[in-house]
Structures are given as C-alpha cells and as structure tokens.
Design an enzyme around this catalytic site. Sequence first.
Site, PDB file in Angstrom:
ATOM      1  CE  LYS A   1      -3.546  -2.372   2.757  1.00  0.00           C
ATOM      2  NZ  LYS A   1      -4.106  -2.477   4.121  1.00  0.00           N
ATOM      3  CB  VAL A   2       2.563   2.961   2.434  1.00  0.00           C
ATOM      4  CG1 VAL A   2       3.473   4.141   2.683  1.00  0.00           C
ATOM      5  CG2 VAL A   2       1.119   3.330   2.714  1.00  0.00           C
TER       6      VAL A   2
END
Lengths: 349, 349, 349, 349
Positions: C305-306
Amino acid sequence: MKDKIMDTKSNKKAELLSKVVEHIDITGFDARPIIDSMGKMSFTSRDLARATGIFNEMLADKDCSVILTIAGSTSAGGCMDLYADLVKYNMVDAIVATGASIVDMDFFEALGFKHYQAQSDVDDRELRDLYIDRIYDTYIDEEELQNCDHTIKEIANGLERRPYSSREFIHEMGKWLTTNAKKEGSLIQTAYENNVPIFCPAFTDSSAGFGLVGHQVENPGNYMSIDSVADFRELTEIKIEAGQTGLLMIGGGVPKNFTQDTVVCAEILGRDVDMHKYAIQITVADVRDGACSSSTLKEACSWGKVDVVKEQMVFAEAGSVLPLLASDAYHREHWKARERRHFAKIFQK
Amino acid sequence: MKDKIMDTKSNKKAELLSKVVEHIDITGFDARPIIDSMGKMSFTSRDLARATGIFNEMLADKDCSVILTIAGSTSAGGCMDLYADLVKYNMVDAIVATGASIVDMDFFEALGFKHYQAQSDVDDRELRDLYIDRIYDTYIDEEELQNCDHTIKEIANGLERRPYSSREFIHEMGKWLTTNAKKEGSLIQTAYENNVPIFCPAFTDSSAGFGLVGHQVENPGNYMSIDSVADFRELTEIKIEAGQTGLLMIGGGVPKNFTQDTVVCAEILGRDVDMHKYAIQITVADVRDGACSSSTLKEACSWGKVDVVKEQMVFAEAGSVLPLLASDAYHREHWKARERRHFAKIFQK
Amino acid sequence: MKDKIMDTKSNKKAELLSKVVEHIDITGFDARPIIDSMGKMSFTSRDLARATGIFNEMLADKDCSVILTIAGSTSAGGCMDLYADLVKYNMVDAIVATGASIVDMDFFEALGFKHYQAQSDVDDRELRDLYIDRIYDTYIDEEELQNCDHTIKEIANGLERRPYSSREFIHEMGKWLTTNAKKEGSLIQTAYENNVPIFCPAFTDSSAGFGLVGHQVENPGNYMSIDSVADFRELTEIKIEAGQTGLLMIGGGVPKNFTQDTVVCAEILGRDVDMHKYAIQITVADVRDGACSSSTLKEACSWGKVDVVKEQMVFAEAGSVLPLLASDAYHREHWKARERRHFAKIFQK
Amino acid sequence: MKDKIMDTKSNKKAELLSKVVEHIDITGFDARPIIDSMGKMSFTSRDLARATGIFNEMLADKDCSVILTIAGSTSAGGCMDLYADLVKYNMVDAIVATGASIVDMDFFEALGFKHYQAQSDVDDRELRDLYIDRIYDTYIDEEELQNCDHTIKEIANGLERRPYSSREFIHEMGKWLTTNAKKEGSLIQTAYENNVPIFCPAFTDSSAGFGLVGHQVENPGNYMSIDSVADFRELTEIKIEAGQTGLLMIGGGVPKNFTQDTVVCAEILGRDVDMHKYAIQITVADVRDGACSSSTLKEACSWGKVDVVKEQMVFAEAGSVLPLLASDAYHREHWKARERRHFAKIFQK
Ligand SMILES: NC(=O)c1ccc[n+]([C@@H]2O[C@H](COP(=O)([O-])OP(=O)(O)OC[C@H]3O[C@@H](n4cnc5c(N)ncnc54)[C@H](O)[C@@H]3O)[C@@H](O)[C@H]2O)c1
Ligand SMILES: NC(=O)c1ccc[n+]([C@@H]2O[C@H](COP(=O)([O-])OP(=O)(O)OC[C@H]3O[C@@H](n4cnc5c(N)ncnc54)[C@H](O)[C@@H]3O)[C@@H](O)[C@H]2O)c1
C-alpha cells in the site's frame, strides 16, 4: 469539638484503609497451560510466553546466574511474595532494586504494616489531611511510613561510622529482621537467609533517605554514609564471579541501567566478561523518548551490554503478567536442580 | 532460470508461513483462581479482576443483554475461537465489529486459510515480493486473502439487487458457510446458528470492500449496496428490544462508538431507553488525545450513553488479558441459566 | 421552585460553556525556524521535521496528489481552521475522515455553534444533567448537537430517494452551507468550493447517523441510503485518476486504512496503480497491539500500500505538532505553484 | 589484510558518525505567538500553554526559587544548550538530574565530543563491532565516552579522600572545565559560574560510575566516595533556604522523586516547609502502572509534596515541546527582574 473532628477523621481514615492488598501466591495456581496456549497466539501473549521460555532456559542453564531488577511499585501492588518466592525457590541470585521497592514496601510490610486498595473518587487533598499517601489505586498510612524511616535511623545509629554500600546496609536490615520482623518471609529477610545480595543504587531516594538524613543530622561529624560507588564495584564483582548471566527486569530506571552496565565496568576492573546472555524486560515504557531506562534490549546490544539472541521485551503492566511467568517457572521446577550461588558471601571476608 | 527464482521464492514463502497461529481455548484451563488472586492486587490486575466481576454480573442479570464490540486484530492473533465460544456458550447476544475482524480474519479462516506467526528480521519489501501481508508479528498469505475477496463477490452476485445492512449481508455469509465452510465453528457461522446478529458499521473497509466493489463494477446499474444507515437503525431496534444492556468492548474505534450511540438514537425512534448499565473496555488506547474511540467510560457518561456505576477500563493488550476474563466467566457458568435472546429473529419477518 | 432549579442549572451551564475553543491560524506565525532547528535534534522533534520535509516534497512534486485523512477529535480541539486552510491554500486534493470530524465538529460550527474549554473537576453525571457532552477537556452543548442532527435530516429529506456515497451527501451539505452557513470558511464549504471531495467511510457513526436514521424512520419504504461500497469505488477512481499520491494522516482508524486500501482496490477495477509514494502519520497509537489502525507505515509496505522510502511516523498528539508542520508548509509556499486537482468534478457527469 | 579491514571499519564508522546533533537555540525564534494560540486549543496544546503560563508565573513570583529536574536523554537529543540557557538567563536556581544527562551528555560534549544523528537500518551488532553506542536514533562514539570516564577518574584522583555529595563532585567538574573545556557554555560550567548547584542522586549510574570505580580500585583503602545521603541533606537545605519553590520536571525517575521528597525531609531536619507551590512535568510516562516515577502531580499532593493549584502535566516527548515553553519564557523576560539565588554558596563555608 476538636475531639469530635479527630474522631470523624480517624473513622474516615479507618474506613479508607480497610481493604488490604493481598500478595499473589504463584505456587497456588499453575500457569503452565495458559503460557503454553499464549505461545501459539500473537502480540503480547506470544511475547510473554517467549519471555517465560527464556526465563526457564536461564534456570536450566547450569552456568547462568540470574539477576532480578525491580523498578516501579509492583511490590506494593501485590507482587511482594512473588519476589520473595523467586529467592526462596532459588530462581534469583542477586537483586538490584529501587529504594522504594525494598524499604518503603518490603521492609515496611516486614514491620507489620500493610498496603490498602484505594477507593475511587477521594480527593487527594482529603487524603493529605488524613495522612494517607496514594500510589495510583493503592493507599499507605503515612504515620506507619514514618515508623519505617525511624527504624532505618535506629539501625544506622547502631552501625560503625564509615561508608557502606547499599548492599551492606540492606544486609544489616536483613539481620535486624531476623529478630525483629513482625511479618515472616519478607524479601529482605529471605534474601538475607539465602545469601542473595540486594543493591539499591539510588538508596537514599526512598524512606531510607529520610532515616539516614536523620542519622547524619543528629550525629554531626560522626555518621555513616552510603557510598554508591561501592555498589557499582560490588555488583561488578558479582558479574565477574558469575560468568554467564541472565536478567529478569521489572520496569526500567536506575536498576536496569546499573545492572546492564556491569559488563562495561568489568573491563575497568581489568576483566573481560560476557554480555548478559539472557534478558527479559517487562515494561509499560515507551522507547520513542530516547530514554535509556526504556531502551529496547536491542539498543543495549549496541552498548555491548546485552546479547540479542535470547532477549524479549514484554510491553505490559508487570503486575498483570509477571504472576503468569513466575508461576510457570515455579511449576516447571528447573530451580530444583540449580545450585545456590550465595553471592552475598563474596563480601563476608 | 526464472523457474528457479520462482522455486526459491515459493520455498522461502513456505518457510515463512510455517508456524500457524493457534487460537486459545478458554475451556481448556480454569482462570478463576488467578482472577480471584488478581482482585486482591493493584493496578491492571485489579482492573482486570473487577472487569471480570462485572462481566459475570451481566451474565447473572436476567434482564441484561450482552453486546460484544471488537476492534483491532485479536481475532487474527489467537482470540478467534474465544469469540465463537462466547456465542456458543450464550455469553453474547449481539456483536458489532470492524470488517477486518469479521471478513479478513474470521471468514478467511472459515474458508480453510490460516494466520501465521511472523519471524523477526524479515524486510517488509521482501514480504511484499512474496505476497505476504504482515500484522505486527503475524503473517497472512495475500493470495488466500484474494480468494476471500472473490468469495464475497460471489455471494453478492447471488443476492437480490437492493440496499442491505451489513447485518443482513453477514447473515448471508453465515448461511453460505453452513454448506461451504472448510473450518467448523467460525464466529460467523456460530452466530448465524444461534441467531446472534453481527454488525460491521464500516463494512466496506475490509476484504469485503474489495469483493463488493468488484460486484458493483461488474454489474453497472444493477448491483446491491450496503446501507450503513440501516445498520444503525437495526442495532438501535435491538437496544430497544433488549432493555438492559451490558457492553464488552475489545479496543475502541467505530464499533465502540456505534454501539454506545444506540442509546441516543433510540430517542430519535421515539423510545426512551436506559443507558448501557454495564460496560467493560479493554484497550491500549490513550485517553489524552481526546479521541472518542479512546474516551474513558466516564466520559461516555456525560454523553448519556454509559452508566458509571458498573464500568471498568482495562488498559492492556486485549489478547493477553481477555482469555483470563473469558475463561473465568466460562467456568463460573452463569451462562447456563441465561435465556438466549435470538435477536437476529427480529429482522426475519 | 422548579423554575429556580432551572435557572440555577442554566446559569451553571452558561458558566461551564463560557470559554470558547479558538482554532489556530497557521498563517499567523512562521514555524520554519523551529522546524529547521528540530531537524537537527533527535527523537520526536527530528521525526516531525522529517515529516514536514516530506510534506513539502509532496507539494513540490508536480505529479503528486495529496490525500488528507482525519481521525480523532483534533477538529474540535483547535485544528478546524487549519484543515480548511490546507484546502484553501491548495495543499490537499481529497479528504477521508471520520463522520464526527466532518459532521459533529465542522458542520456543527458552520451552523454557528462552538466548542468550549472544559473546566476540571466537574463530575460527568453533573454534565449529563446539564446536557453537556465532554471530549476529554472540551465541552459541547448537546442541545446544539441535536440541532445539527436535525439539519442533516432536513437535507436528507430534500434529496432524491436512492443510495448516495458519503461524498455525494457531504457535497450536498457543502451546497446547503453556501446559502445557510452561520460561520464562513468551514472545511465542508471550502472543500465544496474548491472541488475537493470529502469521504466518510463510516459516515453513520456520527451525528449524521442520528439525522439519517430519523429520515429513514419517518419515510418508511421511501428513503435515501448511504452506500458505503460507493465510497470505496469512488475513492479508488480518484487514486487511479491521481497517479502519484501522498498521504497526510492524522490519527489512524477507518480513514487511514480505507485510503491505503485504494491501491489494492484499483487492481479490482482492472488498473495497476502505484503505491502511495509519500506517507506521513501523526498518531499517539501504539503499534504493539497489532491493530491495523495503528500499523506502522513499514507494515503497510508489506501489504503493497505504501512505499517505504518517503514515509514518516510522528508519535505525538496531533494538535500539538500539526500546527508547526502546516505553518512551515504554508510559509514555504510550494502550494503556490501547484495545480488544483478538482477531483470532485470526476463525479459531476 | 587486517589493516584493510580496519580501514573499511573506520571508514564505515566515520560515515555513520557524520551528522552532528545540533542543539536548539531558544533565543533564535520567538514561540510566544504559538503558545498563545495553543492556549486557546485543547488536549496537549492547551496543557503545554498552561504549563508555560505556570513557568512564567514562577519566574515572576519574587519569592519562588525554581528547581529543574532532568531524566531521559533530551540533553543528547538537542536540548543541551536549552538547559544551559535556562541557567544563563536566570530561570533556574538548582538542578537535579540523572548522571547520564550531566556526565555522559553535558560533560562529554564539554570535552569536545559530539552526538550524532543515527541512520536507520543499521544492525545493533554492527554498531557494537564499530564501538558505536545507540540511544534510539542517536549515536555516540564509545571510544570518546571512555575518554570521558577517564577524565572523571583523573578529577577524582586529584581530590582529598573523603565522602563527597554528588553536588560537590560536580562542582569540581565545573571548576576543572573553567580551564580545560573544549566547548564553552556547557551546563556544568554555566551552573558553576552562576552558583547553581547540580545534584545527581544516582550519580554512579553513569559514565561517572566507571571513572569512580576505576579510582577506588586503583587506590585501595585510600579513595574518595560519593555519599548519596549528603545529596538529600543538601538539597533539603536548599529547599529550606528557598522557601517557596517551583518545579520544572523533564521526565520522571529518581530526579523527580528526590526533589519532591525534600518537603518531607525538611521535617526531619526539624523545619516546616511549604509544599512545592508550582509544578510542571513533561513526560511520556504512563500513570497506570502505579510507578512512583510516573505519579501524576495530583498523586504527589496526597503525599504532601506538591500543591495542586498550580500544577500541570504535559504528556509529550519533552524534546518536541520544551523548546516552545523555554523560548516563550525567554522572550517574556520575567527572568530580567529576578534575583539570582546563588544556592551553591550555601555550601562554601
Ligand atoms: N472523536 C470524537 O469526538 C467522536 C465523536 C462522535 C463520534 N465519533 C466516531 O467514533 C468513531 C471512531 O473515531 P475516532 O476518531 O474517535 O477513533 P479511531 O479509533 O477511529 O481512531 C483514532 C485513532 O487515531 C489516533 N488519534 C486520535 N486522536 C489523535 C490525536 N489528537 N493525535 C494523534 N493521534 C490521534 C489514535 O491513534 C486513535 O487510536 C468514528 O466513526 C467517529 O465518527 C467520534
Ligand atoms: N538515558 C540515557 O541515555 C542514559 C545513559 C546512561 C545511563 N543512564 C542512566 O540510567 C538511569 C535511568 O535514567 P533515565 O533517564 O534513562 O530513565 P528513568 O527511568 O529514570 O526516567 C525516565 C522517565 O522519564 C520520562 N522521559 C524520559 N525521556 C523523556 C522525554 N524525551 N520526553 C518525555 N519524558 C521522558 C519517561 O517517563 C521515562 O520513564 C539514570 O541513572 C541514568 O544516569 C541513562
């Protein structure tokens, strides 16, 4: 009229000090099935199970001496007998603690006094008026605490006038208790009887401080003193004598740092010793403030103090998880095959 | 060459996903003696014992319905069977949870998948490459999680096209599991079979969200939707039907706030209901940030949501203390005399 | 007699609600020298300076769209104008928040109501009697909050009967405010005027919930609903449209998780998007409970996600550090050269 | 070959120790507008503003002497000059600190050494190999720290053989620095020059301990010692001399407790003194563990140590908020009208 106020006050005080804190008995229940189950879970449960496993390893390791460090108020909060049991059942070979844990809590109850469960919603100014001291949700009768200070002064008055390590002084407290204790089985007395030395590197920062200042003030130019350098020297001698060591650390603070530092100090005494091989710390502290007291065990590795292989932090209020760890270790019985170290005898020459 | 890399990767993945998280069995040990002892101590131990006492009171109170709220990852971390047992043994009448607890964790394991104990010192980028997702010290196989999304989509595809409350949809998941579950005794299925409704006020914020977006995108103009207003309406109807209520709250977040708010919402439905009479919250949250999720129970009293007489906060990682509370309640057996509420039937007209 | 009690009550209430919370003005002081100095220090100061640097990088990066996520009560606590200024000065392109931040706090003040600084030592039961709600050290007049619920119901009553995303509904609230606001410059109105979409994935869990349940109950069989699946779909469309993204996350909870998940959701829409390239989280949460809401940004990397290169956690109460970050960014003026995204227009076809 | 390894090592070490921690200059920016704004907000901001207000009150109160207590690693982390400035600008009259803050950090930099900003992702075992010590995100060169130990030993060797309070010894360190300091303006030297006494109740638990153990071991039977009872006696004399007092407490630990206890100790010296009238504590500690170090100021009231009227806890990492408090106080200039106390002179008879 004044009498009536006094009566009301002392009734109120008696009411507030009516529910005694009873110390948990780790032999009275068997935590092994819980710890086993927790080892298969995640988060704090798994950390606790792993820490317990490491503690059992320390006890099973013939070459490993165990040092217990205590900060915080767990003794007042119900772990007092637990600590004494760790000594009684040969699971601890030396202790480094805050003055409060040893004097204000353990010695205090050995004098026959008690801690009490606080009642909520009492204003602290009202407690002040009633001479009740509060530790979070626990009460102490301040008048009894003054008795404790006073006893310390009496013991100091009876000693030869020279610098003492805190260990030496606590040894004298243990001796005193063998004939004067109102409560059997205090940590100080149990440690005294089993030659387990107790150190308080910041000894004066406790009820002992009040007694010892009293002693010095009443004996100008002719008083004993507490040499905190001697503490560090002596604890390092134990580390050298011990060889392999494991640490069980309750909270952080001075006791933790002091004990870890013996590895580095040994070099100054010209001796090359191993890092602490096993290390467990149970703490609510936060590592992100950069304080050493709260340093993770990995951080301590960079300092050459603690090995990283067998270490475990448990982030929890110690009073709620230590009983499980200690009960598990008691029932697994590795202590039965251990040899007692009698480290206190090093200093009895 | 590429094959070899694939092989190495899948070996590495298999190695990392080798230690399954096993869920604790609260019937397998008896925590009563520990909780009894903790009640005589201080700090977190005493709080836990008091919370356990309040939970037992709820169960013994004939007029009290129990609502369980779940935030956080305790289901993945070893408490999954514990929650199902609370339903099985009639200690919970309604559940409000995060989508993750219900879909990504419980439904996921019902499909036959597992959570794994993480190994330390693996770089998160490496995990990314291997399609392993990490929750603190716990691993999930992302490919299996996609299977979970997909199943949700299939269930949605089979439904009439209209707005559903999350409760309705989870009811459908329970029905689906009765014929398709790979693992028996999931929370969803157990709740389905015992007419215990489950609500996820932020249902889409989970693996369900992926499945449902898939459903909507593949069925433009002709899809079902999740009406989160309906959730609130229905949960409030349960509060009205229930009368007296007690809350067992694991973590805070949306489930906690949502459940507390039903008291206020009932007024909008023109009904005057009592505040939640009993309330327990187990949390690591900090009240000092002002967040409602972490509001103390006393704060909730100012809002008219929770009564202050029978409330207890326990500041601890839930996975490490909830098994003691639940085991104590299981063995004290107040649930044996309780009547099942079958609240799910309210909506089956 | 009864009147007199009423009078005393309302006097007491007026006294308790006399000190208004005033929102900090980030343009009114220049935090750059402080942030510069903090960057040369350690611990939280350095983390904050690094986070600020990353935020400035996001703003300077022509390809990067900025998503702000808000949990907790910082809007009530003095950051309300700060959030509006981030939109006004083109530092934020989309917002994902809790319902409380948007409805109970921002919309509430737009209606002309206020938050108040609490006075210590008032019993929560007394607050209850006076219809004062407490958030830690902040008060709200419950009667005014009911007005807020009511207004939401009125807005809902005026809408076509069909499922809406929370974004659509908040857009309607913004439109309503352009003619009805008592206070200028609320976040909702500023965002409306600048085409910055606002999402509340758990919209019903707020004052809006009360209004919307009211609407549904009063219009049986003929009501609008909130489709939370649509929220996720729409936010993911924005992520796809945006390309590169940076996250400024205040607290954790649903908004944080929801926003991070768009990367994964895009795949379901058949689109391969980049991970969030920049990420800042300011939180008091503790990672050790395993809860997703509090997952570190490194953990989010394992989920794909990051990205880990430009990420920074700041462990602090947001209200005390965010003003420094935002003031620094305001005065460094990277926003002057940014193009406005007008993401709200995507949905106005 | 071995040389090459050594070269690589020392290159790596030089690289890791390349980014110096620079201490914040509170005179270089004016925090007054920020503090003013924060006072109108909620949560930590308001607490910080209130604490700053109380600190300013202390300084404006002609009768109030200010005692600063320091625990944790803020000196290493960028607050070293801040503490010296508090003395230089007459905002502090006595200091009680951990040994580490005074010796390992302040004295260490006075010898010309530095702290460094850590780089992430370096394994602690590698740091160990390179003789780099880590405090969270900050590095120290261990070889330089040994130089610090050694200097302490040299100072001890030059002293008369008798028990010293830590204050006396630190006074000697100050004197030594006036001719030997490599860095001007250390806290120790500034305090020495302004007659501000510094106490370290657990002095040996620091780099000083290593030096002093070295001294004792090399001078058997003829060494100086540190009498920690004398510390308590002397600090209490200052409390008696001072009359009204205010406390600025950074972190908790021994320094905090020690200082609070002087009120009680004064009674033992036969003197009835006032409680500490003002008290500020900045800490990340958690009160719920029951630990004394972390007791709230209200709790200290029950012990008769601290008055409750003018007290404020600030729950934050001190390095991130103390610069704002101190800069505000510097710029409000109440210190200009204060009389210097010169408490160190009490002991120069
Ligand atoms: N907070 C309120 O006043 C309030 C009021 C009514 C309803 N609600 C609802 O309750 C639900 C939960 O939302 P939530 O935001 O209270 O909790 P949350 O649990 O969803 O997330 C809050 C988390 O963010 C972090 N956080 C919160 N405040 C912070 C701060 N000041 N500084 C740093 N970190 C901070 C903390 O880690 C906390 O755990 C939402 O649906 C919301 O609409 C909240
Ligand atoms: N900290 C070090 O780097 C270091 C190094 C060598 C020796 N020591 C020794 O260790 C012993 C323990 O001292 P200590 O200071 O590490 O811990 P401590 O436990 O005595 O007190 C620290 C407490 O203060 C608070 N605190 C610490 N840093 C803070 C910050 N930045 N912001 C807010 N609150 C903060 C925390 O609550 C923490 O629990 C002392 O004797 C000291 O000399 C410390």
